[in-house]
Design an enzyme around this catalytic site. Structure first.
Site, PDB file in Angstrom:
ATOM      1  N   SER A 257      51.549  15.689 -32.602  1.00  0.00           N
ATOM      2  CA  SER A 257      51.719  15.984 -31.182  1.00  0.00           C
ATOM      3  C   SER A 257      53.096  15.514 -30.732  1.00  0.00           C
ATOM      4  O   SER A 257      53.843  14.910 -31.496  1.00  0.00           O
ATOM      5  CB  SER A 257      50.635  15.281 -30.362  1.00  0.00           C
ATOM      6  N   LYS A 258      53.390  15.810 -29.490  1.00  0.00           N
ATOM      7  CA  LYS A 258      54.701  15.502 -28.907  1.00  0.00           C
ATOM      8  C   LYS A 258      55.123  14.052 -29.148  1.00  0.00           C
ATOM      9  O   LYS A 258      56.301  13.767 -29.308  1.00  0.00           O
ATOM     10  CB  LYS A 258      54.648  15.739 -27.388  1.00  0.00           C
ATOM     11  N   ARG A 259      54.120  13.164 -29.151  1.00  0.00           N
ATOM     12  CA  ARG A 259      54.530  11.762 -29.254  1.00  0.00           C
ATOM     13  C   ARG A 259      55.081  11.431 -30.644  1.00  0.00           C
ATOM     14  O   ARG A 259      55.704  10.404 -30.840  1.00  0.00           O
ATOM     15  CB  ARG A 259      53.383  10.830 -28.829  1.00  0.00           C
ATOM     16  N   GLY A 261      57.306  13.418 -31.993  1.00  0.00           N
ATOM     17  CA  GLY A 261      58.605  14.087 -32.069  1.00  0.00           C
ATOM     18  C   GLY A 261      58.434  15.548 -31.718  1.00  0.00           C
ATOM     19  O   GLY A 261      57.493  15.914 -31.017  1.00  0.00           O
TER      20      GLY A 261
END
Ligand code: GLU
Length: 497
Positions: A257-259, A261
């Site tokens: 997920s976005k967290r 990268g």
């Protein structure tokens, strides 16, 4: 063409996630391998989630990777993707047909009632979220509710009647047989009150109408398969073959997920990864040939790809491997190819180090300075920043190498200046011969002379190879920089005195 037909069916809800693009790559490889058709179909029936411009971005991502589709509405010699929002009457027709044949019903429940029922039922185990109230209405009740709803200017939804007992088994190409209990599956909504179909109805009607033979998609869709198989049966259609692809994980084994990268494919383009790296790397997220081969040309991917070798286990997105692979493919490029790639990249994403786009000629000179040292296209500009600076910034002290002082550094710069002034041909080879000879003559270490010159001419400690850099700078500029370094050293020493 074989009768092998696959489709990539993105929802235009934002930038394309690498996981979705991995599905598109698998689809495309399969179509190429079997000489079949690859279709792109935009699933834009969820109007609340649709994002403006998302379709264009998806198309851009597919084109960047070279995943061309070979069917769709003709837009002047090119194919547009199919769009579900342009095919609405089709879905309504089948929803009505299912009501007529007793497999579906209109549901008049208000959103408030549905929330309340879902909440109450969530306390019980092994049950569905909806209590099927409207499935069992009498004709009279139905008419009354219909009138009431219409009077408010609203429309009912249409739900599918799931069988109340028995099981549904899917024979998945990746997962084998998986069985679901029908009584645990909701009477799902097929057509919403705004007249738009849900995914379950729309994709299925399209897969049938488009004669899709193989459906590849993320494993998060597996639990929906019993609905789909029952719907196929109710419509009397033969389902395609399914392959549910493993989830993509971050190195900590949680869902990528976005967290962790970047998750959008186009962010990788912006970070300087090559399209072929992305195709090769993403294909290995869930597929392997033999557990050891990592580098594949597009042709060898096409020749070797098969669903049988797709694994069930989640695939880990390893950025170090991605960097290694990209560095490899950058080093494999010809000078001309890399010059073109850099120019295109700098044009799309102008780097702060380069004030204006260099000429093709200069780009060709830059390539040998950077090619061995790059992992991504982004790495090049900082390495050659010195070529574009009016004045090179460094502290005069930086000119003085280990076990050197002002006098010996001054002497090195002086000797290099003289030697380079008189050098007949100003190219990397003769510069190297000259400077290596000079090391012995003036009795310093190569690292000492080259270190001072590197700071003097590039202002960078980590710089491209010295001799090649001097050649690209040219005689005049190199001499001016060396003379300037000598002066700066003198000014700094005078100030100390
Ligand atoms: N529109 C769905 C998605 O984006 C497609 C799933 C499928 O391929 O059937 O996940």
């Amino acid at each position: 063409m074989s009768d092998f037909r696959v489709r990539f069916a993105p929802s235009p809800t934002g930038e394309p996630h690498v996981g979705n693009i991995r599905t598109a790559i698998f689809d495309w490889l399969l179509a190429q391998r079997h000489g079949g058709d690859f279709i792109v179909r935009v699933e834009d029936t969820d109007r609340a989630r649709a994002v403006d411009g998302a379709v264009e971005v998806i198309i851009e991502a597919l084109k960047w990777l070279g995943l061309e589709w070979n069917e769709g509405p003709d837009i002047g010699g090119e194919y547009a993707p199919y769009k579900q929002s342009e095919r609405l009457p089709l879905y309504a027709k089948y929803a009505e047909r299912l009501i007529a044949s007793g497999f579906a019903y209109k549901c008049y429940c208000s959103p408030e009632r549905l929330i309340k029922v879902r909440k109450e039922r969530s306390k019980q185990q092994n049950t569905t979220g909806y209590d099927r109230r409207c499935r069992n209405l009498t004709g009279e009740e139905r008419n009354a509710l219909e009138l009431e709803l219409r009077a408010r200017g609203e429309n009912p939804v249409i739900r599918f009647k799931m069988p109340l007992d028995g099981t549904t088994t899917i024979d998945d190409l990746v997962r084998g047989e998986v069985t679901f209990e029908n009584r645990l599956v909701d009477d799902f909504v097929m057509l919403k009150s705004d007249g738009y179909p849900t995914y379950h109805l729309a994709h299925l009607v399209d897969d049938h109408e488009m004669r899709i033979t193989h459906v590849l998609r993320g494993e998060e869709w597996l639990p929906s398969v019993p609905r789909h198989l029952q719907l196929y049966a109710a419509l009397g259609w033969k389902p395609p073959q399914f392959a549910h692809l493993p989830i993509i994980l971050a190195p900590d084994r949680s869902k990528l997920s976005k967290r962790h990268g970047a998750t959008s494919l186009l962010e990788y383009r912006e970070m300087g990864y090559l399209p072929h790296t992305m195709v090769n790397f993403l294909t290995l997220l869930g597929w392997s040939l033999d557990d050891k081969t990592e580098l594949f040309s597009t042709d060898s991917l096409i020749a070797n790809f098969s669903i049988e070798r797709v694994s069930k286990a989640g695939a880990i997105f390893n950025t170090e491997k991605l960097d290694w692979m990209n560095g490899h493919y950058i080093r494999e490029m010809s000078t001309n190819e890399l010059a073109d790639a850099l120019l295109n990249f700098w044009q799309a994403y102008p780097p702060p180090e380069i004030p204006s786009l260099p000429s093709h000629e200069l780009a060709l000179e830059i390539v040998p300075l950077v090619q061995e040292r790059m992992k991504t296209l982004r790495d090049a500009a900082p390495l050659v920043a010195f070529l574009f600076k009016e004045r090179i910034e460094y502290e005069p002290d930086e000119l003085i190498q280990r076990r050197m002082d002002v006098a010996s550094t001054h002497m090195c710069l002086e000797a290099a200046h003289d030697g380079l002034t008189n050098l007949p041909a100003f190219n990397a080879e003769s510069i190297e011969a000259l400077l290596r000879g000079m090391v012995k003559e003036i009795d310093v270490k190569a690292g000492q002379l080259f270190g001072s010159l590197r700071v003097a001419t590039t202002g960078q400690r980590v710089a491209p190879p010295l001799f090649e850099s001097l050649e690209v700078l040219g005689r005049e500029r190199s001499l001016a920089l060396i003379a300037d370094a000598r002066d700066r050293l003198d000014v700094a020493t005078a100030a100390h005195k």
